[in-house]
Structures are given as structure tokens and as C-alpha cells.
Design a protein around this motif. Sequence first.
Motif, PDB file in Angstrom:
ATOM      1  N   SER A 150       0.831  -1.211   0.000  1.00  0.00           N
ATOM      2  CA  SER A 150       0.000   0.000   0.000  1.00  0.00           C
ATOM      3  C   SER A 150       0.867   1.264   0.000  1.00  0.00           C
ATOM      4  O   SER A 150       0.452   2.307  -0.489  1.00  0.00           O
ATOM      5  CB  SER A 150      -0.963  -0.007   1.187  1.00  0.00           C
ATOM      6  OG  SER A 150      -0.281   0.305   2.392  1.00  0.00           O
ATOM      7  N   LYS A 153       2.610   1.212  -3.699  1.00  0.00           N
ATOM      8  CA  LYS A 153       1.539   1.478  -4.671  1.00  0.00           C
ATOM      9  C   LYS A 153       1.858   1.075  -6.104  1.00  0.00           C
ATOM     10  O   LYS A 153       1.714   1.882  -7.041  1.00  0.00           O
ATOM     11  CB  LYS A 153       1.155   2.959  -4.644  1.00  0.00           C
ATOM     12  CG  LYS A 153       0.065   3.291  -3.639  1.00  0.00           C
ATOM     13  CD  LYS A 153      -0.539   4.653  -3.938  1.00  0.00           C
ATOM     14  CE  LYS A 153      -1.787   4.912  -3.147  1.00  0.00           C
ATOM     15  NZ  LYS A 153      -2.867   3.969  -3.380  1.00  0.00           N
ATOM     16  N   ASP A 183      -5.882  -1.683  -0.400  1.00  0.00           N
ATOM     17  CA  ASP A 183      -5.909  -0.908  -1.646  1.00  0.00           C
ATOM     18  C   ASP A 183      -6.487  -1.757  -2.779  1.00  0.00           C
ATOM     19  O   ASP A 183      -5.831  -2.663  -3.289  1.00  0.00           O
ATOM     20  CB  ASP A 183      -4.479  -0.461  -1.994  1.00  0.00           C
ATOM     21  CG  ASP A 183      -4.460   0.569  -3.115  1.00  0.00           C
ATOM     22  OD1 ASP A 183      -5.388   0.575  -3.957  1.00  0.00           O
ATOM     23  OD2 ASP A 183      -3.503   1.365  -3.158  1.00  0.00           O
TER      24      ASP A 183
END
Length: 200
Positions: A150, A153, A183
Motif C-alpha cells: 500500500s 503502490k 488498496d
Amino acid sequence: MVDPFISQNPVCPVSIYDVEKADVILVTHEHNDHLGDGVELAKKFDAYFVSIYEITTKASYMGVKKVMGMNIGGTANVEGLEVTMVPAFHSGFPVGYIIKHGGVSIYHAGDTGLFSDLKLIGELYKPDVALLPIGGHFTMGPREAALAASWVKPKVVIPMHYNTFALIKQDPDAFAKLVKERDQGIEVKVLRPGEALTYP
Ligand code: NI
């Protein structure tokens, strides 16, 4: 190739004699399950052997002709690849790599525990694909790796460094679930030994 651990690897489906070509071999640290067959393959194919300075020095002594010694934070151009060496928290001169080629950026974390500068790696290098260890015991486990994903990304995350030995037994689907909880935008790609992913 990154960390060509082949001949002593209990789950690797090929032998080193099946390897037909190597241009660049990147080694994340000197542990046997990472350095693996790196020296032998670099010599066989006259490939560039890329690692932190201390390990390339040893590789030179062992007869590797083309070495690219680097250190953390630096970027080098190796055979058309833009390679940046980034930190990893582990032992054995550990590093990770950002590898850029043809507009695609790949982050290979090597062996590491969780550290908050992973946020910087996400911010600065914006990797499309990230390979993160999830095995636990010697590295991050699924809980830590999901948080790392997360922060970094990437568009795609590939779990690695698990189920090779009993000590690092993990369920990659449990990792995938934890990533999705943090996510929804990150795709988790679980690869079996020998399986390949072509990106994009
Ligand atoms: Ni290690």
C-alpha cells in the motif's frame, strides 16, 4: 535475472543447464538462496554481475569479468537497463533494485523487513510492478508486506520468498486478501515456480 537461485533450490523446476541466456544478473545480497548460481552464470554467459560493491569484489576474485559494483541510492546504466540500488533491512549486504526499461519500472525488494522509507520508493520511482517477500521468519510476512504494497503502490504486486522451505510457508492468497483490504487498485499476481508474467 535477479537472484538466480537455481541449483540448490528445492522448488525450482529447471536446472542451470536450461538457462540459455543472461545479459545482466542482479544480486540483492550474499545469502546462498539469492547469490545462488549468479557467479557461475555470469561467467558462462559473460553477463554483467550487478551487486553492492563488497559482493562484486568477491565475484571479480571468483573470475567474473563484467562486474558493476554499486551502492545504495545510486543509479547505473547496465546494458540498456536503468538500475537503481535501494535500501533493504536484512543481513548479508542487503539491497533492493528499481529496474527501468522501455517505460516500465520494476521494484525488486530483495529480502527485507518492513521499513517506512518504502513510501519514498513509491513516491520517487512509481514502480509498475513490485516483488515483495511474504515468507516471514527471515523477511516481512503477509501482514507487513500488504502494508508495504500500500506504500509502494505498484499496479501489480508479486509475492515472493515463500514456500521454498518449511520455515517460510505462507498462503499467497491470504496476502492477496490483505492487499485488497488496504488498496483495491493494486492487482496481486501469484506466480507458481516456473510461471512467467509479461507486463503490461
Ligand atoms: Ni537473505
